[in-house]
Design an enzyme around this catalytic site. Sequence first.
Site, short mmCIF file in Angstrom:
data_model
loop_
_atom_site.label_atom_id
_atom_site.label_comp_id
_atom_site.label_asym_id
_atom_site.label_seq_id
_atom_site.Cartn_x
_atom_site.Cartn_y
_atom_site.Cartn_z
CG ASN A 195 -0.11 0.12 2.50
OD1 ASN A 195 1.01 -0.37 2.60
ND2 ASN A 195 -0.65 0.82 3.45
CB CYS A 227 2.44 4.45 4.33
SG CYS A 227 1.42 5.89 4.01
CD GLU A 260 1.14 1.10 6.16
OE1 GLU A 260 2.06 1.59 5.47
OE2 GLU A 260 0.04 1.65 6.31
#
Length: 571
Positions: free
Chosen positions: A269, A271, A273
């Site tokens: 995704n 960011c 994580e």
Amino acid sequence: MNLTENAIKVLKKRYLAKDENGNLLEDPEGMFRRVARTVASADKEYVSEEELKSIEQEFYDMMVNLDFLPNSPTLMNAGRPLGQLSACFVLPIEDTMEGIFETIKNAALIHKSGGGTGFSFSRLRPKGASVNSTGGVASGPVSFMKVFNAATEAVKQGGTRRGANMGILRVDHPDIVEFITCKKNNADITNFNISVGITEEFMNAVENNEYYNLVEPHTGKIVGKQNAREIFDLIVDMAWNNGEPGIIFLDRLNKDNVTPELGEIESTNPCGEQPLLPYEACNLGSINLSNMLKYVDGKPEVDFAKLRTTVWKAVHFLDNVIDVNKYPLPEIDKMTRGTRKIGLGVMGWADMLCKLNIPYNSQSSIDLAEKIMHFIQDESRKASMELAEKKGVFPYYDKSIYKNLGIRVRNATTTTIAPTGTLSIIAGVSSGIEPLFAISYIRNVMDNDELVEVNPVFKQVAKEEGFYSDELMRRIAKKGSIRGFDEIPEWIQDVFVTAHDISPDWHVRMQAAFQKYTDNAVSKTVNLRNEATRKDVADAFWLAYKTNCKGITIYRDGSRDLQVLNIGKVK
Ligand code: ADP
């Protein structure tokens, strides 16, 4: 409710339900009630009406006490017409014009609902490759990223959130140099974070100073060679320049892919994580560690009993979200309900350390990080196993590694460490597992709003120790850090360390400590001082590689004009 001014401001602007004239239809308690009721309703067919009420109350209490918060889309959309509750999506991009533009459309639908999207552009043929149907030549992954970027710009999240994207290209794609340098200018491709998809083969080639092959994805042909160290140095140079690209270790993501039969993980995704399969979505939630302390004879210690019950309730909550979620596409519905991934993580870690008087940059904090995350991982797995007994294993269980292991779980993954960019503002705590960014600072939230903040834990200690004054806080805000302030006791200077007081290796070691006990990945920015060198960046990358991180993002202070957090600006 015990909300900060900033939290109320953020909630009013984007989270609380409003009528068509912009009048608020609920207060924060009302929002949490709406979310608790909607999420609890997934249990309707399993429990009595009375039990359902108590589940709703459990969920409500956990949120109102700010012990746990689900990701933003759940707070915004649960029990409302949109009903899209996940923060994270990955969409595939096929090497056809139809495929590319179909994905742009799908990404737009996701952005409209407050979700973020990640894509691998690795399957697209390189710039200059021929196109059979037209006899023309392809324009390559980076040119299409610009189209995705423009589409995101236009959608602007339908008034809830700006769009966020992750763009990934494999290091062996022929257009890799163009990709690595595509965000050299800060103003370009602003709706994307970019990461180079690194392979073990590449890292070995860097170590041995060898060349590696560039492969055309649509033909599988080797079309060139690159010196691995030159490419590595170019990535380092660009990251030093303005923080982009980051790197992700693709082979590691796939080593931990629990459903390899369903496909390969090619992206995370926005960011970083949450690695996901194409068309998979995931909903995240974060436990507020700052609230997981108890005081024995006046001394703070970690309240593992409270942490355990919070983990169990949170897993129940996030698992329910999967059922009440309204997915933007039938393919996403099928995949997401099929693997039932959830991502439970933490926020308020730095605040917890401050309360425990443990410096972030110390072996004690690394040890505690491992202990706490190990505990969360174990308990979340147990909670998922109990849910599996009551409600069944996830539908693609037979295609998962758990089948061979004989472990019956309801969720293919349970843990993820999110950045908690807005959640941490709502909870009034430090974000994710990041150190304090500054003791006081100005935060740019959501587009162009600026908010002034003094760390509340510090404020309290300063008052208790008798050195608090507005004048001092203002001086601290100018600098961010409290290093070298004579009026502040040394032990407090050690405990209240800020991101730039901490050397990069401690940042990476902390990320690695949490990663060790996290199914998915860890969001972390390794913040470097402005004076940091390219070698510092390269060292951080190597340390991340050697300590089994799944990727790394660095940011050198002041290297980009637009920063989310700014030290030294006082309003
Ligand atoms: P929050 O605190 O708002 O719940 P996080 O900062 O923890 O969100 O980010 C978690 C994930 O949510 C990100 O990795 C991304 O997938 C998604 N996300 C965050 N901000 C945005 C945004 N502005 N638009 C779309 N998705 C976003």
